[in-house]
Design a protein around this motif. Structure first.
Motif, short mmCIF file in Angstrom:
data_model
loop_
_atom_site.label_atom_id
_atom_site.label_comp_id
_atom_site.label_asym_id
_atom_site.label_seq_id
_atom_site.Cartn_x
_atom_site.Cartn_y
_atom_site.Cartn_z
N GLN A 234 19.26 11.64 12.70
CA GLN A 234 18.04 12.45 12.80
C GLN A 234 17.14 12.22 11.60
O GLN A 234 15.91 12.33 11.71
CB GLN A 234 18.42 13.95 12.89
CG GLN A 234 19.04 14.34 14.22
CD GLN A 234 19.39 15.80 14.26
OE1 GLN A 234 19.30 16.49 13.25
NE2 GLN A 234 19.77 16.28 15.45
N GLU A 235 17.70 11.88 10.47
CA GLU A 235 16.90 11.69 9.26
C GLU A 235 16.27 10.30 9.17
O GLU A 235 15.41 10.04 8.32
CB GLU A 235 17.78 11.93 8.03
CG GLU A 235 18.23 13.37 7.90
CD GLU A 235 19.18 13.56 6.73
OE1 GLU A 235 19.52 12.54 6.11
OE2 GLU A 235 19.58 14.71 6.47
N VAL A 236 16.74 9.35 10.03
CA VAL A 236 16.19 7.99 10.00
C VAL A 236 14.83 7.96 10.72
O VAL A 236 14.76 8.18 11.94
CB VAL A 236 17.16 6.99 10.65
CG1 VAL A 236 16.51 5.58 10.70
CG2 VAL A 236 18.46 6.94 9.87
N THR A 237 13.77 7.69 9.96
CA THR A 237 12.38 7.62 10.48
C THR A 237 11.80 6.24 10.16
O THR A 237 12.33 5.52 9.29
CB THR A 237 11.51 8.70 9.85
OG1 THR A 237 11.48 8.49 8.43
CG2 THR A 237 12.08 10.09 10.13
N PRO A 238 10.70 5.85 10.84
CA PRO A 238 10.07 4.54 10.51
C PRO A 238 9.69 4.46 9.02
O PRO A 238 9.79 3.40 8.40
CB PRO A 238 8.84 4.50 11.41
CG PRO A 238 9.25 5.36 12.58
CD PRO A 238 10.08 6.45 12.02
N GLU A 239 9.20 5.53 8.49
CA GLU A 239 8.82 5.52 7.08
C GLU A 239 10.05 5.26 6.21
O GLU A 239 9.98 4.54 5.19
CB GLU A 239 8.19 6.85 6.69
CG GLU A 239 6.81 7.08 7.30
CD GLU A 239 6.91 7.53 8.75
OE1 GLU A 239 8.05 7.77 9.21
OE2 GLU A 239 5.87 7.63 9.41
N LEU A 240 11.21 5.87 6.59
CA LEU A 240 12.42 5.67 5.79
C LEU A 240 12.89 4.23 5.88
O LEU A 240 13.31 3.64 4.87
CB LEU A 240 13.53 6.63 6.28
CG LEU A 240 14.87 6.56 5.54
CD1 LEU A 240 14.69 6.91 4.07
CD2 LEU A 240 15.90 7.47 6.20
N ILE A 241 12.77 3.63 7.10
CA ILE A 241 13.17 2.23 7.27
C ILE A 241 12.29 1.33 6.42
O ILE A 241 12.77 0.41 5.75
CB ILE A 241 13.07 1.83 8.75
CG1 ILE A 241 14.11 2.63 9.57
CG2 ILE A 241 13.30 0.32 8.93
CD1 ILE A 241 13.98 2.43 11.06
N LYS A 242 10.96 1.60 6.44
CA LYS A 242 10.03 0.80 5.65
C LYS A 242 10.34 0.91 4.17
O LYS A 242 10.32 -0.08 3.43
CB LYS A 242 8.59 1.27 5.93
CG LYS A 242 7.52 0.42 5.27
CD LYS A 242 7.50 -0.99 5.85
CE LYS A 242 6.36 -1.84 5.26
NZ LYS A 242 6.36 -3.22 5.80
N LEU A 243 10.69 2.13 3.74
CA LEU A 243 11.01 2.35 2.32
C LEU A 243 12.25 1.59 1.93
O LEU A 243 12.31 0.98 0.86
CB LEU A 243 11.21 3.86 2.08
CG LEU A 243 11.61 4.26 0.65
CD1 LEU A 243 10.53 3.83 -0.35
CD2 LEU A 243 11.84 5.76 0.59
N ARG A 244 13.27 1.59 2.81
CA ARG A 244 14.50 0.87 2.52
C ARG A 244 14.24 -0.64 2.44
O ARG A 244 14.83 -1.33 1.60
CB ARG A 244 15.56 1.16 3.60
CG ARG A 244 16.02 2.61 3.60
CD ARG A 244 16.87 2.90 2.37
NE ARG A 244 17.39 4.25 2.41
CZ ARG A 244 16.82 5.27 1.81
NH1 ARG A 244 15.66 5.11 1.14
NH2 ARG A 244 17.35 6.48 1.88
N GLU A 245 13.32 -1.18 3.30
CA GLU A 245 12.99 -2.61 3.24
C GLU A 245 12.32 -2.95 1.93
O GLU A 245 12.60 -3.98 1.31
CB GLU A 245 12.07 -2.97 4.41
CG GLU A 245 12.78 -2.92 5.77
CD GLU A 245 11.83 -3.20 6.91
OE1 GLU A 245 10.59 -3.28 6.64
OE2 GLU A 245 12.29 -3.34 8.07
#
Length: 274
Positions: A234-245
């Motif tokens: 539930q906490e995984v969002t597109p913004e979080l994915i972009k931040l991790r990249e």
């Protein structure tokens, strides 16, 4: 002039008077001694007058009595002990041997009545039969196992029944102690086997409880892990994915030593960081 000494012996009459006087004196002394009696400590005196029991009971100490007419019988009023081993049947028809110790004493003011009704053999005539009757009557009300499990209750009821029987003869029951219940060898083996079975059943139950608790713990842990994964998804969002990249690219740049990688063909790989 010679003088002669004459020795005179008492005559028959004087001799008889002397002997009679001595006999009378001895009789008087004996009668005087017989006129008193001593009742020892812990006893009472039952007075017999020409064989008949008198109403008065003599306390401890020195007392006067009529010689040749009255006789004093000492009777102990201290606490006495009677031990008995009785064979009886329980309610479930098991043979039980009970060893019992009884403490009792006689009522001092009524020992004359006891002596008149029973005599000196009161233990054999009254106490022992009363113990047997009371014990058999109570043990018949309980199963063999209950006799063991409810020992104090059985002892209390036996005491109550025995006290009532002894009181009819002016005796006081002080205390009883059931020292042993003994059963047949077959019953002892049956009890032992039952105890072993109960121990095994208890162990099995404890093992099942332990397994159940461990399983519940495993389920709880699995549910917790599943819940944690669900929350993470539930906490995984597109913004979080972009931040991790971006974070991964920055770490790669920090590790780059400035040399180009050896590749064949194609464009030079590099990370485009804005």
């Amino acid at each position: 002039m010679n003088s002669e000494t004459t020795v005179k012996f008492p005559g028959p009459k004087n001799m008889s008077k002397t002997i009679v006087g001595l006999v009378v004196a001895v009789l008087i002394i004996l009668l005087g001694l017989q006129s008193f009696t001593i009742v020892e400590a812990g006893h009472r005196g039952v007075v017999l007058q020409l064989g008949a029991v008198q109403p008065q009971v003599l306390e401890e100490g020195l007392h006067f009595r009529i010689p040749l007419i009255q006789k004093v019988i000492p009777i102990e009023v201290r606490v006495q002990k009677a031990e008995s081993s009785q064979v009886s049947a329980s309610r479930d028809l098991q043979t039980v041997t009970t060893t019992l110790a009884v403490n009792y004493h006689l009522e001092g003011v009524n020992v004359n009545s006891l002596f008149q009704k029973v005599g000196m053999e009161y233990k054999a005539r009254v106490v022992d039969p009363a113990i047997s009757e009371a014990l058999k009557g109570i043990t018949a009300q309980y199963t063999a196992e209950d006799l063991i499990a409810k020992r104090s209750e059985v002892s209390s009821k036996v005491k109550e029944a025995l006290a009532a029987k002894l009181s009819l003869y002016n005796m006081v029951l002080d205390e009883i102690n059931i020292t042993e219940f003994k059963f047949s060898e077959e019953f002892d083996r049956a009890i032992e086997q039952k105890q072993i079975a109960e121990q095994q059943a208890l162990k099995s139950k404890l093992d099942l409880d332990r397994i159940k608790i461990e399983k519940e713990q495993e389920i709880t842990r699995a549910q917790a892990q599943a819940e944690a994964l669900r929350l993470q998804k539930q906490e995984v969002t597109p913004e979080l994915i972009k931040l991790r990249e971006i974070e991964a690219q920055l770490k790669a740049i920090e590790k780059w030593n400035g040399s180009m990688p050896n590749v064949t063909g194609g464009a030079t790989p590099f990370i485009n960081v804005k």
